[in-house]
Design a protein around this motif. Structure first.
Motif, mmCIF file in Angstrom:
data_model
loop_
_atom_site.group_PDB
_atom_site.id
_atom_site.type_symbol
_atom_site.label_atom_id
_atom_site.label_comp_id
_atom_site.label_asym_id
_atom_site.label_seq_id
_atom_site.Cartn_x
_atom_site.Cartn_y
_atom_site.Cartn_z
ATOM 1 N N GLN A 75 0.841 -1.200 0.000
ATOM 2 C CA GLN A 75 0.000 0.000 0.000
ATOM 3 C C GLN A 75 0.880 1.256 0.000
ATOM 4 O O GLN A 75 0.988 1.956 1.007
ATOM 5 C CB GLN A 75 -0.929 -0.005 1.216
ATOM 6 C CG GLN A 75 -1.822 -1.227 1.318
ATOM 7 C CD GLN A 75 -2.971 -1.157 0.333
ATOM 8 O OE1 GLN A 75 -3.519 -0.098 0.065
ATOM 9 N NE2 GLN A 75 -3.332 -2.302 -0.222
ATOM 10 N N GLN A 76 1.539 1.539 -1.133
ATOM 11 C CA GLN A 76 2.523 2.622 -1.150
ATOM 12 C C GLN A 76 1.922 3.981 -0.811
ATOM 13 O O GLN A 76 2.448 4.721 0.017
ATOM 14 C CB GLN A 76 3.209 2.697 -2.520
ATOM 15 C CG GLN A 76 4.354 3.721 -2.520
ATOM 16 C CD GLN A 76 4.713 4.204 -3.910
ATOM 17 O OE1 GLN A 76 3.853 4.310 -4.776
ATOM 18 N NE2 GLN A 76 5.979 4.527 -4.118
ATOM 19 N N GLU A 77 0.803 4.327 -1.452
ATOM 20 C CA GLU A 77 0.242 5.659 -1.225
ATOM 21 C C GLU A 77 -0.256 5.811 0.203
ATOM 22 O O GLU A 77 -0.110 6.880 0.814
ATOM 23 C CB GLU A 77 -0.867 5.953 -2.234
ATOM 24 C CG GLU A 77 -0.327 6.152 -3.645
ATOM 25 C CD GLU A 77 -1.207 7.036 -4.510
ATOM 26 O OE1 GLU A 77 -2.323 7.401 -4.080
ATOM 27 O OE2 GLU A 77 -0.771 7.373 -5.632
ATOM 28 N N SER A 78 -0.844 4.752 0.776
ATOM 29 C CA SER A 78 -1.272 4.810 2.176
ATOM 30 C C SER A 78 -0.069 5.002 3.086
ATOM 31 O O SER A 78 -0.136 5.735 4.082
ATOM 32 C CB SER A 78 -2.021 3.530 2.558
ATOM 33 O OG SER A 78 -3.272 3.469 1.918
ATOM 34 N N HIS A 79 1.042 4.324 2.747
ATOM 35 C CA HIS A 79 2.270 4.469 3.534
ATOM 36 C C HIS A 79 2.762 5.912 3.492
ATOM 37 O O HIS A 79 3.117 6.496 4.526
ATOM 38 C CB HIS A 79 3.340 3.521 2.992
ATOM 39 C CG HIS A 79 4.476 3.299 3.934
ATOM 40 N ND1 HIS A 79 5.436 2.330 3.763
ATOM 41 C CD2 HIS A 79 4.827 3.948 5.075
ATOM 42 C CE1 HIS A 79 6.315 2.385 4.745
ATOM 43 N NE2 HIS A 79 5.976 3.372 5.549
ATOM 44 N N ILE A 80 2.759 6.493 2.301
ATOM 45 C CA ILE A 80 3.217 7.876 2.150
ATOM 46 C C ILE A 80 2.297 8.835 2.897
ATOM 47 O O ILE A 80 2.763 9.747 3.599
ATOM 48 C CB ILE A 80 3.303 8.252 0.658
ATOM 49 C CG1 ILE A 80 4.440 7.466 -0.015
ATOM 50 C CG2 ILE A 80 3.508 9.740 0.470
ATOM 51 C CD1 ILE A 80 4.506 7.613 -1.516
ATOM 52 N N GLN A 81 0.989 8.647 2.782
ATOM 53 C CA GLN A 81 0.039 9.522 3.480
ATOM 54 C C GLN A 81 0.222 9.438 4.985
ATOM 55 O O GLN A 81 0.204 10.461 5.684
ATOM 56 C CB GLN A 81 -1.388 9.146 3.085
ATOM 57 C CG GLN A 81 -1.740 9.537 1.657
ATOM 58 C CD GLN A 81 -3.070 8.966 1.196
ATOM 59 O OE1 GLN A 81 -3.591 8.022 1.784
ATOM 60 N NE2 GLN A 81 -3.629 9.539 0.144
ATOM 61 N N ALA A 82 0.398 8.222 5.497
ATOM 62 C CA ALA A 82 0.623 8.061 6.935
ATOM 63 C C ALA A 82 1.927 8.735 7.350
ATOM 64 O O ALA A 82 2.019 9.354 8.418
ATOM 65 C CB ALA A 82 0.651 6.579 7.298
ATOM 66 N N GLN A 83 2.937 8.637 6.482
ATOM 67 C CA GLN A 83 4.243 9.203 6.802
ATOM 68 C C GLN A 83 4.198 10.730 6.874
ATOM 69 O O GLN A 83 4.718 11.335 7.813
ATOM 70 C CB GLN A 83 5.271 8.742 5.764
ATOM 71 C CG GLN A 83 6.716 8.970 6.169
ATOM 72 C CD GLN A 83 7.150 8.122 7.348
ATOM 73 O OE1 GLN A 83 6.571 7.082 7.618
ATOM 74 N NE2 GLN A 83 8.162 8.572 8.059
ATOM 75 N N TYR A 84 3.565 11.378 5.875
ATOM 76 C CA TYR A 84 3.564 12.847 5.940
ATOM 77 C C TYR A 84 2.605 13.364 7.011
ATOM 78 O O TYR A 84 2.783 14.465 7.538
ATOM 79 C CB TYR A 84 3.364 13.520 4.583
ATOM 80 C CG TYR A 84 2.054 13.369 3.862
ATOM 81 C CD1 TYR A 84 0.862 13.864 4.375
ATOM 82 C CD2 TYR A 84 2.020 12.805 2.587
ATOM 83 C CE1 TYR A 84 -0.323 13.763 3.677
ATOM 84 C CE2 TYR A 84 0.844 12.704 1.872
ATOM 85 C CZ TYR A 84 -0.332 13.181 2.424
ATOM 86 O OH TYR A 84 -1.523 13.090 1.728
ATOM 87 N N THR A 85 1.619 12.568 7.382
ATOM 88 C CA THR A 85 0.764 12.947 8.506
ATOM 89 C C THR A 85 1.547 12.875 9.812
ATOM 90 O O THR A 85 1.426 13.757 10.677
ATOM 91 C CB THR A 85 -0.471 12.022 8.570
ATOM 92 O OG1 THR A 85 -1.210 12.144 7.356
ATOM 93 C CG2 THR A 85 -1.372 12.399 9.736
ATOM 94 N N LEU A 86 2.373 11.834 9.967
ATOM 95 C CA LEU A 86 3.230 11.715 11.161
ATOM 96 C C LEU A 86 4.206 12.884 11.233
ATOM 97 O O LEU A 86 4.425 13.475 12.301
ATOM 98 C CB LEU A 86 3.982 10.386 11.120
ATOM 99 C CG LEU A 86 5.016 10.154 12.233
ATOM 100 C CD1 LEU A 86 4.366 10.227 13.612
ATOM 101 C CD2 LEU A 86 5.709 8.804 12.035
ATOM 102 N N ILE A 87 4.793 13.243 10.102
ATOM 103 C CA ILE A 87 5.740 14.364 10.075
ATOM 104 C C ILE A 87 5.060 15.652 10.510
ATOM 105 O O ILE A 87 5.609 16.429 11.310
ATOM 106 C CB ILE A 87 6.344 14.508 8.662
ATOM 107 C CG1 ILE A 87 7.285 13.336 8.367
ATOM 108 C CG2 ILE A 87 7.083 15.834 8.505
ATOM 109 C CD1 ILE A 87 7.666 13.192 6.914
#
Length: 347
Positions: free
Chosen positions: A126-138
């Motif tokens: 789930q690449q896009e979900s991973h990226i979305q979760a990552q920038y939300t964490l940031i």
């Protein structure tokens, strides 16, 4: 009461709701999602209920109703479908973090963002979900003054972008990385990443997102003391875009706050104070840390004018309290330093 009673009509209703969402008609999408939720309950269609509840949470957040969005996300968080799926857990925790961040609960936002990041690591496809979760964490780390950890997460995000996600996802990611660079007093890095964000975010594809990016880019530059012409261009672009798309009342108030910040940094204190008093009069629509920023800027403007030190201190004390309440101790400390600078001069 549901307006429809057949499974085929359920599908049609969901399609209409998503079509309204795609057209950025969030009021209509929200209303249709509510109808679809009621019908899904009548039909005992759990999957349809979950999907429309998630859409409802997204609509509420885009309408500026972040507390309501968080309540819907909390309901989804505890649902059996979510609990049994790492992918769904990541999606719900991500939107919950964004809603809590928007309401000023930075501690809760960070907890939810960490939960999303942990869940998405279990779904490597789930690449896009991973990226979305990552920038939300940031974003949650940055707003909580945990900048060193935020930068570590930025490096992880930059590596994920090598997988060539969509332009919009890339744009949001570069936006988040640039924000942290500015906060770490690396304006050249911040400008570089925000330029990459601008290259990937198109006003043609999503004018509303373009407006939000330019406002946020201007605000983070101003927070770093960058008052170059490019910063003012960001404010101008955001104001133009909002004048076209309308935007929520909260969007317009936050944009007024950004313009006021520019006025403070360029020494236009009377004009800044006038705008800031308007923003503060609407503080119930703002996140706690955003309201704190408005009081901080008004305190700075009044301090610079030197004609009402009592009002300056009052606003700075309110700012300190709100930043502490929101979980941003470093910014609360900035307000305290300004108060201590004024107090010896008070009669």
């Amino acid at each position: 009461m549901a307006l429809y009673s057949e499974p085929g009509e359920q599908v049609l209703l969901e399609l209409r709701a998503r079509d309204s969402w795609n057209q950025r008609d969030y009021d209509t999408a929200h209303r249709l999602a509510d109808d679809a939720i009621a019908l899904a309950l009548d039909l005992d269609d759990v999957n349809a209920w979950w999907n429309m509840m998630f859409l409802k949470a997204e609509c509420l957040r885009n309408l500026g109703l972040v507390s309501e969005s968080a309540r819907v996300a909390h309901e989804l968080e505890n649902h059996v479908l979510t609990v049994e799926s790492a992918a769904l857990t990541a999606r719900v925790s991500t939107i919950l973090s964004l809603a809590l961040q928007g309401s000023g609960d930075l501690s809760g936002a960070l907890t939810a963002a960490r939960h999303a990041a942990a869940a998405v690591r279990k779904t490597p496809d789930q690449q896009e979900s991973h990226i979305q979760a990552q920038y939300t964490l940031i974003a949650a780390l940055a707003d909580s003054d945990q900048l060193d950890e935020a930068w570590v997460e930025c490096l992880t995000l930059a590596a994920l972008l090598q997988g060539n996600p969509s332009s919009q996802i890339s744009g949001k990611s570069y936006w988040a990385i640039g924000n942290v660079a500015f906060l770490l007093d690396q304006p050249e890095e911040g400008t570089k990443y925000h330029r990459l964000a601008a290259e990937n975010l198109s006003p043609t594809n999503d004018l509303e997102l373009w407006a939000k990016f330019n406002r946020a880019s201007a605000e983070i530059r101003l927070a770093a003391g960058v008052v170059q012409p490019e910063t003012l261009e960001c404010i101008d672009r955001a104001e133009l875009a909002v004048s076209i798309v309308g935007g929520s009342e909260r969007d317009r108030i936050e944009l007024a706050l950004t313009r006021a910040h520019w006025l403070v940094l360029t020494g236009q204190f009377d004009a800044a104070a006038e705008r800031l008093k308007f923003v503060i009069s609407k503080d119930k629509l703002l996140a706690t840390h955003t309201a704190a920023e408005a009081h901080l800027l008004l305190g700075r403007a009044l301090k610079a004018k030197r004609d009402d030190p009592e009002a300056a201190v009052q606003n700075l004390e309110t700012s300190e309290h709100l930043f502490s309440q929101a979980g941003a101790p470093s910014r609360a400390g900035s307000a305290r330093e300004l108060i201590e600078d004024i107090e010896p001069t008070r009669s």
